[in-house]
Enzyme design. Structure first.
Site, PDB file in Angstrom:
ATOM      1  N   ASN A  62       0.786  -1.242   0.000  1.00  0.00           N
ATOM      2  CA  ASN A  62       0.000   0.000   0.000  1.00  0.00           C
ATOM      3  C   ASN A  62       0.813   1.285   0.000  1.00  0.00           C
ATOM      4  O   ASN A  62       0.264   2.359  -0.188  1.00  0.00           O
ATOM      5  CB  ASN A  62      -0.958   0.024   1.194  1.00  0.00           C
ATOM      6  N   GLU A 126      -2.646  -0.512  -7.912  1.00  0.00           N
ATOM      7  CA  GLU A 126      -4.051  -0.622  -7.495  1.00  0.00           C
ATOM      8  C   GLU A 126      -4.636   0.785  -7.454  1.00  0.00           C
ATOM      9  O   GLU A 126      -5.725   1.049  -7.928  1.00  0.00           O
ATOM     10  CB  GLU A 126      -4.097  -1.268  -6.100  1.00  0.00           C
ATOM     11  N   TRP A 216     -10.763  -7.912  11.349  1.00  0.00           N
ATOM     12  CA  TRP A 216      -9.947  -7.582  10.166  1.00  0.00           C
ATOM     13  C   TRP A 216      -8.471  -7.662  10.539  1.00  0.00           C
ATOM     14  O   TRP A 216      -7.691  -8.376   9.926  1.00  0.00           O
ATOM     15  CB  TRP A 216     -10.272  -6.181   9.629  1.00  0.00           C
ATOM     16  N   ARG A 247     -15.152  -2.875   5.783  1.00  0.00           N
ATOM     17  CA  ARG A 247     -14.745  -4.179   5.265  1.00  0.00           C
ATOM     18  C   ARG A 247     -15.953  -4.959   4.776  1.00  0.00           C
ATOM     19  O   ARG A 247     -17.090  -4.645   5.158  1.00  0.00           O
ATOM     20  CB  ARG A 247     -14.053  -5.006   6.374  1.00  0.00           C
ATOM     21  N   ASP A 349      -7.679 -11.753  -4.702  1.00  0.00           N
ATOM     22  CA  ASP A 349      -7.540 -10.656  -3.740  1.00  0.00           C
ATOM     23  C   ASP A 349      -7.779 -11.177  -2.323  1.00  0.00           C
ATOM     24  O   ASP A 349      -7.021 -10.888  -1.401  1.00  0.00           O
ATOM     25  CB  ASP A 349      -8.550  -9.556  -4.109  1.00  0.00           C
ATOM     26  N   HIS A 386      -1.784   1.989   9.515  1.00  0.00           N
ATOM     27  CA  HIS A 386      -2.784   2.129   8.432  1.00  0.00           C
ATOM     28  C   HIS A 386      -3.399   3.519   8.550  1.00  0.00           C
ATOM     29  O   HIS A 386      -2.677   4.514   8.586  1.00  0.00           O
ATOM     30  CB  HIS A 386      -3.812   0.996   8.560  1.00  0.00           C
ATOM     31  N   SER A 433       2.386  -2.175   5.206  1.00  0.00           N
ATOM     32  CA  SER A 433       3.411  -3.215   5.357  1.00  0.00           C
ATOM     33  C   SER A 433       4.782  -2.704   4.933  1.00  0.00           C
ATOM     34  O   SER A 433       5.782  -2.899   5.641  1.00  0.00           O
ATOM     35  CB  SER A 433       3.035  -4.461   4.548  1.00  0.00           C
TER      36      SER A 433
HETATM   37  O1  SFD Z   1      -5.744  -4.405   2.231  1.00  0.00           O
HETATM   38  C1  SFD Z   1       4.878 -10.013  19.970  1.00  0.00           C
HETATM   39  N1  SFD Z   1      -2.066  -4.330   5.960  1.00  0.00           N
HETATM   40  C2  SFD Z   1      -1.762  -3.941   4.653  1.00  0.00           C
HETATM   41  N2  SFD Z   1      -0.584  -3.394   4.277  1.00  0.00           N
HETATM   42  C3  SFD Z   1      -0.218  -3.300   2.951  1.00  0.00           C
HETATM   43  O2  SFD Z   1       0.868  -2.799   2.627  1.00  0.00           O
HETATM   44  N3  SFD Z   1      -1.064  -3.768   1.977  1.00  0.00           N
HETATM   45  C4  SFD Z   1      -2.296  -4.305   2.261  1.00  0.00           C
HETATM   46  O3  SFD Z   1      -2.987  -4.820   1.385  1.00  0.00           O
HETATM   47  C5  SFD Z   1      -2.735  -4.235   3.638  1.00  0.00           C
HETATM   48  N4  SFD Z   1      -4.022  -4.692   4.050  1.00  0.00           N
HETATM   49  C6  SFD Z   1      -4.044  -5.531   5.159  1.00  0.00           C
HETATM   50  C7  SFD Z   1      -3.106  -5.287   6.186  1.00  0.00           C
HETATM   51  C8  SFD Z   1      -3.196  -6.069   7.369  1.00  0.00           C
HETATM   52  C9  SFD Z   1      -4.174  -7.073   7.459  1.00  0.00           C
HETATM   53  C10 SFD Z   1      -4.265  -7.882   8.721  1.00  0.00           C
HETATM   54  C11 SFD Z   1      -5.047  -7.333   6.386  1.00  0.00           C
HETATM   55  C12 SFD Z   1      -4.980  -6.573   5.238  1.00  0.00           C
HETATM   56  C13 SFD Z   1      -6.061  -8.444   6.465  1.00  0.00           C
HETATM   57  C14 SFD Z   1      -1.367  -3.680   7.067  1.00  0.00           C
HETATM   58  C15 SFD Z   1       0.019  -4.248   7.366  1.00  0.00           C
HETATM   59  O4  SFD Z   1      -0.029  -5.630   7.489  1.00  0.00           O
HETATM   60  C16 SFD Z   1       0.552  -3.603   8.648  1.00  0.00           C
HETATM   61  O5  SFD Z   1       0.580  -2.214   8.426  1.00  0.00           O
HETATM   62  C17 SFD Z   1       1.948  -4.056   9.073  1.00  0.00           C
HETATM   63  O6  SFD Z   1       2.028  -5.456   9.137  1.00  0.00           O
HETATM   64  C18 SFD Z   1       2.354  -3.478  10.424  1.00  0.00           C
HETATM   65  O7  SFD Z   1       3.634  -3.954  10.775  1.00  0.00           O
HETATM   66  P1  SFD Z   1       4.110  -4.158  12.323  1.00  0.00           P
HETATM   67  O8  SFD Z   1       5.468  -4.747  12.277  1.00  0.00           O
HETATM   68  O9  SFD Z   1       3.868  -2.923  13.076  1.00  0.00           O
HETATM   69  O10 SFD Z   1       3.063  -5.247  12.910  1.00  0.00           O
HETATM   70  P2  SFD Z   1       2.940  -6.811  12.545  1.00  0.00           P
HETATM   71  O11 SFD Z   1       3.405  -7.082  11.167  1.00  0.00           O
HETATM   72  O12 SFD Z   1       1.537  -7.192  12.855  1.00  0.00           O
HETATM   73  O13 SFD Z   1       3.952  -7.546  13.557  1.00  0.00           O
HETATM   74  C19 SFD Z   1       3.750  -7.595  14.952  1.00  0.00           C
HETATM   75  C20 SFD Z   1       4.715  -8.626  15.527  1.00  0.00           C
HETATM   76  O14 SFD Z   1       4.761  -8.551  16.941  1.00  0.00           O
HETATM   77  C21 SFD Z   1       4.670  -9.855  17.485  1.00  0.00           C
HETATM   78  N5  SFD Z   1       4.152  -9.709  18.850  1.00  0.00           N
HETATM   79  N6  SFD Z   1       6.106 -10.558  20.051  1.00  0.00           N
HETATM   80  C22 SFD Z   1       6.568 -10.791  21.305  1.00  0.00           C
HETATM   81  N7  SFD Z   1       5.831 -10.515  22.429  1.00  0.00           N
HETATM   82  C23 SFD Z   1       4.591  -9.982  22.347  1.00  0.00           C
HETATM   83  N8  SFD Z   1       3.884  -9.712  23.454  1.00  0.00           N
HETATM   84  C24 SFD Z   1       4.054  -9.715  21.049  1.00  0.00           C
HETATM   85  N9  SFD Z   1       2.867  -9.215  20.593  1.00  0.00           N
HETATM   86  C25 SFD Z   1       2.953  -9.207  19.251  1.00  0.00           C
HETATM   87  C26 SFD Z   1       3.786 -10.597  16.501  1.00  0.00           C
HETATM   88  O15 SFD Z   1       3.884 -12.002  16.615  1.00  0.00           O
HETATM   89  C27 SFD Z   1       4.349 -10.076  15.184  1.00  0.00           C
HETATM   90  O16 SFD Z   1       5.521 -10.777  14.845  1.00  0.00           O
HETATM   91  S1  SFD Z   1      -5.401  -3.889   3.519  1.00  0.00           S
HETATM   92  O17 SFD Z   1      -6.464  -4.145   4.474  1.00  0.00           O
HETATM   93  O18 SFD Z   1      -4.990  -2.487   3.499  1.00  0.00           O
HETATM   94  P1  AMP Z   2      -8.116  -1.009   2.431  1.00  0.00           P
HETATM   95  O1  AMP Z   2      -8.362  -2.238   1.643  1.00  0.00           O
HETATM   96  O2  AMP Z   2      -9.379  -0.282   2.809  1.00  0.00           O
HETATM   97  O3  AMP Z   2      -7.216  -1.218   3.585  1.00  0.00           O
HETATM   98  O4  AMP Z   2      -7.357   0.006   1.481  1.00  0.00           O
HETATM   99  C1  AMP Z   2      -6.162  -0.303   0.818  1.00  0.00           C
HETATM  100  C2  AMP Z   2      -5.584   0.993   0.339  1.00  0.00           C
HETATM  101  O5  AMP Z   2      -6.513   1.656  -0.506  1.00  0.00           O
HETATM  102  C3  AMP Z   2      -5.252   1.987   1.440  1.00  0.00           C
HETATM  103  O6  AMP Z   2      -4.130   2.703   1.012  1.00  0.00           O
HETATM  104  C4  AMP Z   2      -6.472   2.888   1.489  1.00  0.00           C
HETATM  105  O7  AMP Z   2      -6.172   4.161   1.997  1.00  0.00           O
HETATM  106  C5  AMP Z   2      -6.871   2.939   0.023  1.00  0.00           C
HETATM  107  N1  AMP Z   2      -8.318   3.115  -0.199  1.00  0.00           N
HETATM  108  C6  AMP Z   2      -9.307   2.238   0.125  1.00  0.00           C
HETATM  109  N2  AMP Z   2     -10.508   2.690  -0.263  1.00  0.00           N
HETATM  110  C7  AMP Z   2     -10.305   3.879  -0.854  1.00  0.00           C
HETATM  111  C8  AMP Z   2     -11.136   4.864  -1.456  1.00  0.00           C
HETATM  112  N3  AMP Z   2     -12.464   4.705  -1.531  1.00  0.00           N
HETATM  113  N4  AMP Z   2     -10.548   5.972  -1.945  1.00  0.00           N
HETATM  114  C9  AMP Z   2      -9.211   6.159  -1.855  1.00  0.00           C
HETATM  115  N5  AMP Z   2      -8.372   5.272  -1.315  1.00  0.00           N
HETATM  116  C10 AMP Z   2      -8.891   4.153  -0.811  1.00  0.00           C
END
Ligand code: SFD
Ligand code: AMP
Length: 633
Positions: A62, A126, A216, A247, A349, A386, A433
């Site tokens: 993203n 995207e 989510w 979602r 997806d 996010h 990510s």
């Molecule tokens: O579509 C301990 N995210 C998306 N990012 C993208 O770039 N593209 C996407 O398509 C994304 N989408 C999405 C995303 C997440 C999810 C769940 C879905 C869809 C379904 C967001 C990213 O994943 C997110 O921003 C990053 O992963 C954040 O990274 P970070 O490192 O802050 O968190 P992490 O990866 O969740 O890792 C956490 C770690 O900590 C560990 N942990 N370890 C020891 N002791 C403890 N007490 C702990 N508690 C946690 C975990 O095990 C893990 O290793 S979409 O929706 O936008």
């Molecule tokens: P999401 O699947 O909602 O986590 O969104 C994935 C990426 O698309 C993130 O960067 C969001 O900010 C962006 N996004 C989702 N929906 C929209 C929308 N309606 N308009 C603009 N950006 C969006």
């Protein structure tokens, strides 16, 4: 006390977590540590290959700014983030991540992540900032590089971190326990990086009964970062800026690919597009209401207004979007081919990222090209990476940070020797990510510099460690001592089991702090009552009971969630305005106010056991205009 071996690990740099930010920290830290003859240790509560938010994979990256390709500037990205967060963001941090993120994405590709390319070899976008990937093995690929860099001998998996070790106001490591064997771990470090993700299930989820726990964001990210940094005494920021994503209903499939790649509309039960019919409402949230894209919380808000007027259900018009895209192909044979391609992209997806959504489609005979799917606003999550912003208040980069935003080392919290990145660091949203990995790299390099500059071996009193160990293992002792008192182990006057504790927390947050059942609305009176109930809950935390190691982890996860909850409630209370309708609404202060164009920060003082609320200026690096100036324009 339960019989646990104490394992002591001495290291220079300690990385807590094994997710995206931790993996970024690992590769960078290992490189600089080698140059300086230092040791790096990484601890994850799970197995790095599939831990954290990317466990199931993702279907897009993203954040990709494409600065070298000349597509966007760093300022473009900062403008986007500032507007999306209704003006409240640390531009220095966002810019720092934005200038490093492209190289992170190129590393992912080098390590084997398939990024979609078109016929000319260019990345398939995207949206403006998002790249499509075949991402079911995303986490495995990123973790492999991190593991190779740090070395398996220095990685502790299935060790749950509970508490920071603090000496004279400085973080000197962490303690935790194995979730597989009776071992208590003491990690002593010169520099510690908190990258333990965000917090889920602080609020009552929409899912219940058979789907209980479905969310989510990953349920296993349970507030460890927030707890760790708060308890170390770090200043926290944006604790009120929870994230409520829209979602696909019930299985929580993300919507980004539908809105951006497939260019879908969402309509209400009457077939109206709320983004059109509700457009005048955006005037009330100027200047942010008038920018493009409309900020995520305002998109939510327009949808919620329809729902609250009884105009649901809300549908993602997948059938319309697929029809529109395929009809652009004039040749019939080619059109059919395109249709098949779109269908498979639609399924992929979800199969790449949220498999349960594909299962729900299959279970409900949903072919996306034939019928629309319901979407809904989720329960709130705490996620600094996010479109929420909660996390620790960290130092910016020396060359960009304005006065007051820089204190020596990139991404160091206000506690010496403690760094934060990804969901753990605040006010730098939209890193996702890729940006979390890039921010982990930034924090990792700075942590090595700190460890080099502060070469004294950390020391901490053994008696102090024994005291913490006793406290952490207490739930096992409580269960053992009292379990025979009743015939049903769940019902016992001497203890509370973690699941019951979690339900109580979620009910408080849902009803008093603006959860799903109150349409995300709250007020001073509700928040104050909620705080009183959280206090009682914290008292009962001392009576948490654990039958085994797994439940011991559940106990501490819920203590972590409770502290995240308290920081949240206190901060919403402090900010006397509504700035992010669609995330939460203060019924008693229903409008955005000029004098709250500011950060609402908080710090818990370990020595006094007291919270302090702090209002801090939003300092613009790239845009001079504050709310009132923009509003006047
Ligand atoms: O579509 C301990 N995210 C998306 N990012 C993208 O770039 N593209 C996407 O398509 C994304 N989408 C999405 C995303 C997440 C999810 C769940 C879905 C869809 C379904 C967001 C990213 O994943 C997110 O921003 C990053 O992963 C954040 O990274 P970070 O490192 O802050 O968190 P992490 O990866 O969740 O890792 C956490 C770690 O900590 C560990 N942990 N370890 C020891 N002791 C403890 N007490 C702990 N508690 C946690 C975990 O095990 C893990 O290793 S979409 O929706 O936008
Ligand atoms: P999401 O699947 O909602 O986590 O969104 C994935 C990426 O698309 C993130 O960067 C969001 O900010 C962006 N996004 C989702 N929906 C929209 C929308 N309606 N308009 C603009 N950006 C969006």
């Amino acid at each position: 006390m339960a019989n646990f071996e104490t394992v002591e690990v001495n290291t220079d740099v300690l990385i807590l977590g094994g997710g995206m930010a931790a993996c970024g920290a690992a590769v960078e830290t290992a490189y600089w540590a080698k140059e300086n003859g230092l040791k790096v240790t990484l601890v994850d509560k799970a197995a790095m290959d599939r831990s954290g938010a990317v466990a199931m994979g993702l279907s897009a990256i993203n954040q990709y700014v494409d600065v070298c390709g000349g597509k966007n500037t760093i300022k473009d990205y900062v403008d986007y983030v500032r507007n999306d967060l209704m003006g409240i963001t640390r531009e220095d941090l966002v810019a720092n991540i934005a200038r490093h993120v492209d190289s992170t994405v190129h590393l992912f590709e080098k390590w084997g992540l398939p990024i979609w390319t078109d016929a000319d070899g260019n990345y398939v976008h995207e949206g403006r900032w998002q790249l499509m990937i075949n991402g079911e093995s995303y986490k495995v690929i990123v973790a492999e590089a991190a593991k190779n860099a740090v070395g398996n001998d220095n990685i502790y998996e299935r060790v749950f971190i509970v508490e920071p070790l603090v000496k004279d106001g400085k973080c000197v490591g962490a303690v935790g326990f194995s979730v597989r064997e009776n071992k208590f771990y003491v990690f002593k470090a010169k520099a510690t990086i908190a990258t333990m993700g965000g917090a889920v299930h602080v609020f009552k989820p929409r899912s219940s009964g058979e789907g209980l726990g479905r969310s989510w964001y990953p349920p296993f990210n349970s507030g460890a970062s927030a707890y760790f940094t708060i308890r170390a005494g770090a200043e926290m920021t944006c604790q009120e800026v929870r994230f409520i994503p829209v979602r696909f209903k019930d299985a929580y499939g993300p919507v980004g690919a539908w809105f951006l790649l497939f260019k879908s509309r969402a309509t209400n039960g009457l077939g109206e597009s709320y983004m059109e019919t509700r457009r005048p409402e955006l005037e009330n949230w100027k200047p942010y209401g008038l920018v493009k894209p409309v900020p995520a919380n305002l998109r939510n808000w327009l949808m919620m207004l329809d729902v609250m007027e009884g105009k649901g259900p809300i549908f993602m018009r997948t059938e319309e979007a697929i029809a529109n895209l395929s009809k652009q192909v004039p040749d019939e044979k080619e059109r059919k081919k395109k249709l098949r391609e779109l269908e498979s992209e639609a399924w992929e997806d979800f199969l790449d990222m949220t498999i349960s959504q594909a299962i729900l489609w299959a279970a409900t005979n949903t072919a996306p090209e034939e019928k629309p799917s319901e979407i809904a606003a989720c329960e709130p999550y705490f996620i600094g990476s996010h479109s929420g912003a909660s996390g620790a208040w960290v130092s910016g980069p020396e060359d960009i940070a304005p006065e007051g935003y820089f204190w020596g080392y990139n991404n160091m919290t206000t506690v010496e020797g403690l760094f934060a990145a990804g969901d753990a660091s605040g006010a730098s949203s939209h890193k996702f990510s890729s940006g979390s990995h890039a921010e982990g790299r930034i924090a990792g390099k700075a942590a090595v510099a700190y460890a080099v500059d502060h070469a004294d071996a950390p020391s901490i009193d053994n008696a102090k460690i024994e005291e913490i160990k006793k406290k952490i293992l207490m739930p096992l002792d409580i269960f053992e001592e009292h379990k025979k008192l009743s015939s049903d182990p769940d019902i016992n006057p001497n203890y509370i089991r973690p699941k019951m504790f979690m339900f109580r927390l979620q009910k408080i947050m849902d009803e008093y702090a603006g959860g799903v059942s109150t349409s995300f609305t709250t007020s001073k009176q509700l928040l104050e009552k909620g705080l009183e109930l959280i206090d009682f809950l914290k008292e009962d935390a001392e009576k948490l009971a654990a039958e085994d190691l797994h439940e011991l982890m559940r106990c501490w996860e819920n203590v972590h969630r409770t502290w995240q909850a308290e920081a949240h409630v206190r901060t919403i209370l402090f900010r006397e305005e509504t700035r992010w309708p669609g995330y939460y609404f203060r019924a008693d202060f229903p409008k955005m106010k000029d004098d709250w164009h500011a950060f609402a920060n908080c710090v818990w003082h370990p020595d006094k056991n007291e919270w302090e609320m702090i209002k801090r200026d939003v300092k613009h690096v790239y845009a001079e205009a504050a709310d009132h100036e923009l509003l006047g324009g």
